[in-house]
Design a protein around this motif. Structure first.
Motif, PDB file in Angstrom:
ATOM      1  N   ARG A  69      85.746   1.005  75.757  1.00  0.00           N
ATOM      2  CA  ARG A  69      86.923   1.319  75.415  1.00  0.00           C
ATOM      3  C   ARG A  69      87.264   0.125  74.686  1.00  0.00           C
ATOM      4  NH1 ARG A  69      89.331   4.231  78.711  1.00  0.00           N
ATOM      5  NH2 ARG A  69      88.883   6.123  77.707  1.00  0.00           N
ATOM      6  N   ASN A  85      86.982   8.093  69.807  1.00  0.00           N
ATOM      7  CA  ASN A  85      87.125   8.832  71.025  1.00  0.00           C
ATOM      8  C   ASN A  85      86.244   8.369  72.002  1.00  0.00           C
ATOM      9  OD1 ASN A  85      89.063  10.539  69.996  1.00  0.00           O
ATOM     10  ND2 ASN A  85      87.587  11.518  68.877  1.00  0.00           N
ATOM     11  N   ALA A  87      84.974   8.814  76.448  1.00  0.00           N
ATOM     12  CA  ALA A  87      85.131   9.248  77.621  1.00  0.00           C
ATOM     13  C   ALA A  87      83.883   8.865  78.562  1.00  0.00           C
ATOM     14  CB  ALA A  87      85.079  10.942  77.671  1.00  0.00           C
TER      15      ALA A  87
END
Length: 127
Positions: A69, A85, A87
């Motif tokens: 991230r 995005n 995850a």
């Protein structure tokens, strides 16, 4: 020990702009127990997509996701990527200026995600 496929160099990252190419590349990654990676063209810009759900490897740790991230955020802050995005099993980045830069980013994140999952296999308690 599972190898979970092999990280792809930038030149071999598939262009999945066409839906048929995307489906074929995802099926190939799944059949080879590999992490899916591709680039797509959207107007004048390029996108990057990685999907680890195409392989059977472990989910990476929260600490590893935080590392990925921070790398994505650095690209956003540098205006290399307009939107992203992330995850544990999926990363997408949008509006990259050139195909070559999208390929470089895709290859780097593919290698990082691959390496982190290999580490989780080798050292399961850390993951």
């Amino acid at each position: 020990m599972s190898t979970l496929g092999t990280p792809l160099p930038a030149a071999l990252i598939p262009d999945c702009t066409e839906p048929e190419a995307h489906h074929a590349a995802y099926r190939s990654a799944k059949a080879n127990d590999a992490i899916f990676v591709c680039i797509t063209r959207h107007g004048q810009h390029w996108n990057v997509e990685l999907d680890a759900m195409s392989s059977s490897g472990p989910t990476i740790s929260d600490e590893a996701v935080a590392f990925l991230r921070s790398a994505v955020e650095a690209l956003v802050l540098a205006d290399t990527v307009a939107q992203a995005n992330i995850a544990p099993d999926y990363i997408s980045m949008r509006a990259i200026e050139s195909e070559q830069r999208a390929r470089e980013i895709a290859a780097a994140f593919h290698a990082a995600l691959h390496g982190l999952r290999q580490l989780c296999i080798a050292v399961p308690r850390q993951c």
